[in-house]
Design a protein around this motif. Structure first.
Motif, mmCIF file in Angstrom:
data_model
loop_
_atom_site.group_PDB
_atom_site.id
_atom_site.type_symbol
_atom_site.label_atom_id
_atom_site.label_comp_id
_atom_site.label_asym_id
_atom_site.label_seq_id
_atom_site.Cartn_x
_atom_site.Cartn_y
_atom_site.Cartn_z
ATOM 1 N N TRP A 1 19.567 -6.357 -18.803
ATOM 2 C CA TRP A 1 19.431 -6.058 -17.381
ATOM 3 C C TRP A 1 20.765 -6.199 -16.644
ATOM 4 C CZ3 TRP A 1 15.016 -4.158 -15.345
ATOM 5 C CH2 TRP A 1 13.867 -4.272 -16.125
ATOM 6 N N ASP B 1 9.388 -7.158 -5.135
ATOM 7 C CA ASP B 1 10.003 -5.895 -5.529
ATOM 8 C C ASP B 1 10.722 -6.084 -6.858
ATOM 9 O OD1 ASP B 1 9.129 -5.016 -3.098
ATOM 10 O OD2 ASP B 1 11.108 -4.925 -2.165
ATOM 11 N N ARG B 2 10.598 -5.092 -7.755
ATOM 12 C CA ARG B 2 11.212 -5.221 -9.072
ATOM 13 C C ARG B 2 11.252 -3.879 -9.790
ATOM 14 N NH1 ARG B 2 6.055 -6.718 -9.143
ATOM 15 N NH2 ARG B 2 4.716 -6.238 -10.887
ATOM 16 N N GLU B 3 12.029 -3.851 -10.865
ATOM 17 C CA GLU B 3 11.991 -2.741 -11.809
ATOM 18 C C GLU B 3 11.120 -3.191 -12.963
ATOM 19 O OE1 GLU B 3 14.841 0.237 -14.438
ATOM 20 O OE2 GLU B 3 15.756 -1.391 -13.318
ATOM 21 N N TRP B 4 10.241 -2.298 -13.428
ATOM 22 C CA TRP B 4 9.292 -2.595 -14.500
ATOM 23 C C TRP B 4 9.374 -1.478 -15.522
ATOM 24 C CZ3 TRP B 4 5.017 -0.012 -16.431
ATOM 25 C CH2 TRP B 4 4.083 -0.760 -17.141
ATOM 26 N N SER C 1 10.113 -6.829 -16.844
ATOM 27 C CA SER C 1 10.468 -6.499 -15.465
ATOM 28 C C SER C 1 11.540 -7.459 -14.983
ATOM 29 C CB SER C 1 9.248 -6.551 -14.543
ATOM 30 O OG SER C 1 8.778 -7.873 -14.403
ATOM 31 N N LYS C 2 12.226 -7.034 -13.932
ATOM 32 C CA LYS C 2 13.288 -7.831 -13.328
ATOM 33 C C LYS C 2 13.156 -7.715 -11.831
ATOM 34 C CE LYS C 2 17.458 -9.752 -12.944
ATOM 35 N NZ LYS C 2 17.374 -11.130 -12.600
ATOM 36 N N GLY C 3 13.088 -8.874 -11.154
ATOM 37 C CA GLY C 3 13.019 -8.889 -9.704
ATOM 38 C C GLY C 3 14.315 -8.420 -9.075
ATOM 39 N N VAL C 4 14.212 -7.899 -7.871
ATOM 40 C CA VAL C 4 15.384 -7.412 -7.155
ATOM 41 C C VAL C 4 16.308 -8.582 -6.848
ATOM 42 C CG1 VAL C 4 16.188 -6.328 -5.029
ATOM 43 C CG2 VAL C 4 14.149 -5.500 -6.154
ATOM 44 N N ASP C 5 17.578 -8.432 -7.159
ATOM 45 C CA ASP C 5 18.609 -9.403 -6.814
ATOM 46 C C ASP C 5 18.898 -9.230 -5.326
ATOM 47 O OD1 ASP C 5 21.180 -10.527 -6.295
ATOM 48 O OD2 ASP C 5 21.675 -10.382 -8.418
#
Length: 191
Positions: A98, A73-76, A153-157
């Motif tokens: 981010w 899961d991530r924001e892209w 993109s950044k993966g969910v923390d």
């Protein structure tokens, strides 16, 4: 979507809908992403446009909430970029910063005691919650008047319930800090 001046510029994507100026798009857990379109940005210096994140249409300017994907899961985000003054020798790029919203803990102090009856080392821990910076990134630097589709993109923390990113067009400068245009704030929620 155009964001009016002075209005909150965050696009919040939730599990049930996509925040847009038009009717919401369906976003269910059976699909792999939700997407929202946003209006582009310019870097304008000395009355001349230097860099552009597509302002001609929002069709390719994307903020996605990606889930049920092999990479997690991530924001892209996608930012179509071009150098509006490609012949000047200064490359342009997109800069992303981010942030995550949630709780996180850190070492707040370290103490050392000496002597035969001392306790040795003590470590203090502090915790906080709210928005905190996670990392930043730059796209490829280009000198081209054609569109380049820059993505990050950044993966969910695992300790966060939502992510957001600021995005802005920038230009390389020799001997001085790089110039950057205004920022767009994009975000997603996993709650």
């Amino acid at each position: 979507m155009r964001i009016a001046a002075g209005a909150a510029a965050a696009l919040a994507l939730s599990v049930g809908a996509v925040a847009t100026a038009t009717p919401a798009l369906a976003c269910t857990r059976s699909s792999t992403y939700c997407a929202a379109h946003y209006y582009g940005l310019l870097l304008n210096t000395s009355g001349k446009v230097r860099a552009e994140i597509d302002t001609t249409t929002s069709a390719n300017n994307l903020n996605k909430k990606v889930f049920n994907d092999a990479y997690g899961d991530r924001e892209w985000v996608q930012a179509p970029l071009r150098d509006r003054n490609a012949g000047d020798g200064d490359a342009v790029y997109v800069h992303w910063s981010w942030y995550a919203n949630g709780s996180y803990c850190y070492i707040s102090s370290i103490g050392v005691s000496a002597g035969p009856d001392s306790g040795g080392v003590t470590i203090g821990q502090g915790c906080t919650s709210g928005w905190h910076s996670t990392n930043s990134a730059d796209s490829k630097h280009i000198q081209d008047s054609n569109w380049w589709f820059m993505t990050d993109s950044k993966g969910v923390d695992p300790t966060a319930s939502s992510l957001r990113v600021t995005e802005k067009p920038c230009q390389d400068e020799s001997w001085v800090p790089d110039e950057c245009g205004g920022s767009r704030l994009l975000g997603i929620s996993y709650s």
